[in-house]
Design a protein around this motif. Structure first.
Motif, PDB file in Angstrom:
ATOM      1  N   UNK A   7      -4.366  -1.729 -16.728  1.00 31.07           N
ATOM      2  CA  UNK A   7      -3.264  -1.015 -16.077  1.00 31.07           C
ATOM      3  C   UNK A   7      -2.202  -1.988 -15.561  1.00 31.07           C
ATOM      4  N   UNK A   8      -2.678  -3.081 -14.962  1.00 33.03           N
ATOM      5  CA  UNK A   8      -1.736  -4.077 -14.439  1.00 33.03           C
ATOM      6  C   UNK A   8      -0.914  -4.695 -15.579  1.00 33.03           C
ATOM      7  N   UNK A  12     -11.543 -13.840   4.722  1.00 37.02           N
ATOM      8  CA  UNK A  12     -10.900 -13.149   3.607  1.00 37.02           C
ATOM      9  C   UNK A  12      -9.378 -13.293   3.669  1.00 37.02           C
ATOM     10  N   UNK A  13      -8.822 -13.512   4.875  1.00 36.43           N
ATOM     11  CA  UNK A  13      -7.361 -13.530   5.041  1.00 36.43           C
ATOM     12  C   UNK A  13      -6.679 -14.634   4.211  1.00 36.43           C
ATOM     13  N   UNK A  69      -0.187  -3.182 -18.442  1.00 33.90           N
ATOM     14  CA  UNK A  69       0.750  -2.177 -18.964  1.00 33.90           C
ATOM     15  C   UNK A  69       2.016  -2.064 -18.112  1.00 33.90           C
ATOM     16  N   UNK A  70       1.859  -2.178 -16.788  1.00 30.75           N
ATOM     17  CA  UNK A  70       3.042  -2.118 -15.912  1.00 30.75           C
ATOM     18  C   UNK A  70       4.031  -3.203 -16.325  1.00 30.75           C
ATOM     19  N   UNK A 106     -20.741  -0.142 -14.653  1.00 31.30           N
ATOM     20  CA  UNK A 106     -19.605   0.681 -14.218  1.00 31.30           C
ATOM     21  C   UNK A 106     -18.601  -0.181 -13.447  1.00 31.30           C
ATOM     22  N   UNK A 107     -19.147  -1.031 -12.584  1.00 35.50           N
ATOM     23  CA  UNK A 107     -18.328  -1.979 -11.835  1.00 35.50           C
ATOM     24  C   UNK A 107     -17.428  -2.767 -12.771  1.00 35.50           C
ATOM     25  N   UNK A 111      -6.472 -13.574   0.648  1.00 35.44           N
ATOM     26  CA  UNK A 111      -5.479 -12.518   0.432  1.00 35.44           C
ATOM     27  C   UNK A 111      -4.105 -13.147   0.171  1.00 35.44           C
ATOM     28  N   UNK A 170     -14.755  -0.630 -14.722  1.00 41.77           N
ATOM     29  CA  UNK A 170     -13.612  -0.249 -13.892  1.00 41.77           C
ATOM     30  C   UNK A 170     -12.727  -1.454 -13.585  1.00 41.77           C
ATOM     31  N   UNK A 225     -10.575  -1.808 -16.578  1.00 41.04           N
ATOM     32  CA  UNK A 225      -9.560  -0.732 -16.625  1.00 41.04           C
ATOM     33  C   UNK A 225      -8.383  -1.120 -15.738  1.00 41.04           C
ATOM     34  N   UNK A 226      -8.705  -1.663 -14.581  1.00 42.14           N
ATOM     35  CA  UNK A 226      -7.653  -2.068 -13.640  1.00 42.14           C
ATOM     36  C   UNK A 226      -6.802  -3.186 -14.246  1.00 42.14           C
ATOM     37  N   UNK A 278     -14.450 -11.456   9.591  1.00 35.47           N
ATOM     38  CA  UNK A 278     -13.723 -11.116   8.351  1.00 35.47           C
ATOM     39  C   UNK A 278     -12.530 -12.030   8.098  1.00 35.47           C
ATOM     40  N   UNK A 312      -1.759 -13.533  -3.501  1.00 37.64           N
ATOM     41  CA  UNK A 312      -0.342 -13.146  -3.611  1.00 37.64           C
ATOM     42  C   UNK A 312       0.480 -14.327  -4.141  1.00 37.64           C
TER      43      UNK A 312
END
Lengths: 270, 270
Positions: A34-35, A180-181, A37-38, A23-24, A184, A27, A30-31, A177, A188
């Motif tokens: 979608x990206x 992770x920065x 298609x945009x 499932x992971x 991120x 999905x 699927x994401x 945490x 981008x």
């Protein structure tokens, strides 16, 4: 031979992991669709009645957008190695350090399985999109350009692995945490400067020249530029030199970071 | 119902609790200034880079799906207002699964505040809030240039933005309820985020059947596109009334599902 079979086993078990968390994975794909298609619809609408935009015909641009999504699934698929930072922070990396395998090769093998499964599924998705949307695509028939594209995909793959791994090693010096920065921000930067959203030629000349000196355009943009036959020989050679410089530099840098990181690592976890 | 039952005294109590949680969120976010600084930089960079890309694209094509550059920018700003607003206010959804599977949700159920309030608004993303302020300023600054000076259109616009947030609230409540019933929540939220990201540009850009899907089945168009279109005087009164209807019905249905989900909570933990 025994050494290779160790890493083949890692690839095999990593692939099995995917089918446990089906499932992971579904999905995740699927994401990705979608990206795609945009971007596809955005560019399709942008052309409207125009024949040429930023030096690209509509068919060249749509080929670029769909081609990038395929290359992205190969070059940027490295979800498993993105966990290196977490392993360092939690101290789980200690388990790996005492095993009789190279940690970097272990990570590369894990990445390889990720790339394999992603390219398989993204190829199927792309075929479905091509059948449903019937975009006017360009199919390159020049064998030299096809070989050049494959070579630059491998260059992009190597560059991304080195960038990704080096970035993950920053966790040796970050806490909680915070590891992770940087990822991120990196995500981008890659989205915009690697050419995933638009070809780098779209940017003003001065900005483009600066961006071409960074390693990012060689992840996605350059292979597609070669595929579309828009790159002259001198341009390709220059790209080869710059990306080669970055591969060499990042290879030395990640080795140095790894050694320095191990010196400062205290296995305390977070 | 959650909202109609809240009296003035209750409202003050919830506001006070929420304010305390804001204080906690600020302390937590700035526990590490390096991490907070990098995340904030990333969020701002992501917004500015996409903003620049849209500006570059539409200033070359003159129009996109019939919209001028300032209108396209305004659609993007409206998307950001609703998206960042929802991210800022309904952040609790991202940690809810761990509360349910660990059984810690029990502690929220016995407290003298509604568990839905705690689950939904228990974590505020203060970094998103910081990006929301300049976004609001930019939107208000650009608003007269697309509204044509109509006060009625401006009032309806802000009401529809609130309606967009109400639909986002309904979705987050639905995701929380689904989290109790199936323990599957994280991917549902990410799919929602990818779907709503299609509202970065007006849904008119998408071709059929994607456009109908985004307007009638998944109300991305109602959330993100209709507010800006109403400001530009491009929607009928019927569609505006329908949009508010969708907002009310979606929040009513999500609350009903939440109440049903609570009856299924077993407090068993994993």
């Amino acid at each position: 031979m025994a050494a290779i079979s160790k890493y083949l086993s890692i690839i095999r078990t990593s692939l099995q992991e995917y089918f446990i968390y089906r499932l992971n994975f579904a999905l995740w794909r699927v994401r990705a669709v979608m990206q795609l298609l945009i971007l596809y619809f955005l560019w399709l609408t942008a052309y409207g009645g125009l024949n040429n935009l930023f030096g690209y015909s509509a068919s060249q641009m749509l080929t670029y957008i769909l081609g990038i999504s395929l290359i992205r699934s190969y070059v940027l698929a490295a979800r498993l190695s993105e966990g290196v930072g977490a392993q360092i922070i939690t101290g789980d990396i200690s388990n790996m350090l005492i095993k009789p395998i190279s940690y970097i090769r272990y990570i590369f093998s894990r990445d390889f399985s990720d790339k394999f499964i992603n390219i398989f599924f993204s190829s199927i998705e792309l075929i479905v999109i091509m059948v449903v949307l019937k975009p006017p695509l360009i199919f390159q028939s020049n064998p030299l350009l096809l070989i050049g594209t494959v070579i630059f995909i491998l260059v992009g793959l190597t560059l991304y692995f080195l960038l990704n791994f080096s970035l993950s090693l920053s966790a040796f010096w970050l806490h909680g945490d915070d590891w992770w920065a940087p990822r991120f921000i990196f995500g981008i930067i890659v989205d915009f400067l690697a050419g995933g959203l638009f070809p780098i030629d779209v940017l003003p000349e001065a900005v483009r020249q600066v961006v071409m000196l960074t390693p990012f355009p060689y992840l996605l943009f350059f292979p597609m530029k070669v595929y579309l036959g828009q790159a002259q020989t001198s341009y390709i050679l220059m790209g080869f030199l710059i990306s080669g410089f970055w591969i060499f530099g990042l290879f030395l840098f990640q080795r140095w970071l790894w050694q320095q990181g191990l010196k400062s690592y205290v296995a305390a976890g977070s | 119902m959650l909202l109609p039952e809240v009296k003035m005294k209750d409202f003050k109590k919830y506001l006070k609790v929420w304010w305390l949680m804001v204080g906690g969120a600020i302390a937590l976010a700035f526990n590490s200034r390096i991490g907070a600084g990098m995340f904030l930089t990333g969020k701002v960079a992501r917004f500015l880079l996409f903003f620049y890309f849209l500006y570059l694209l539409v200033s070359h094509t003159q129009t996109l799906a019939g919209y001028q550059v300032n209108q396209i920018i305004f659609f993007f700003l409206t998307f950001n207002l609703i998206d960042v607003g929802a991210q800022c206010l309904f952040r609790g959804v991202y940690v809810f699964r761990s509360l349910v599977i660990s059984g810690q949700f029990d502690f929220d159920l016995i407290k003298p505040i509604r568990p839905l309030f705690r689950a939904l608004a228990g974590r505020i993303d203060i970094l998103d809030f910081m990006t929301l302020v300049p976004l609001l300023v930019l939107t208000i600054w650009l608003l007269p240039s697309v509204s044509g000076g109509s006060l009625v259109n401006s009032v309806v616009y802000w009401l529809l933005v609130v309606n967009g947030l109400v639909i986002a609230l309904a979705f987050h409540v639905f995701a929380l309820a689904l989290g109790i019933v199936t323990l599957e929540i994280d991917h549902v939220v990410w799919i929602y985020r990818d779907l709503t990201s299609m509202g970065k540009i007006p849904v008119d850009v998408y071709k059929e059947p994607v456009r109908s899907l985004l307007t009638n089945i998944i109300p991305v168009g109602i959330m993100m596109t209709i507010p800006a279109k109403s400001l530009m005087g491009l929607t009928s009164a019927g569609i505006i009334v329908f949009s508010f209807g969708v907002g009310l019905v979606s929040v009513w249905l999500s609350l009903k599902y939440w109440r049903y989900a609570l009856t299924k909570y077993s407090s068993a933990s994993s």
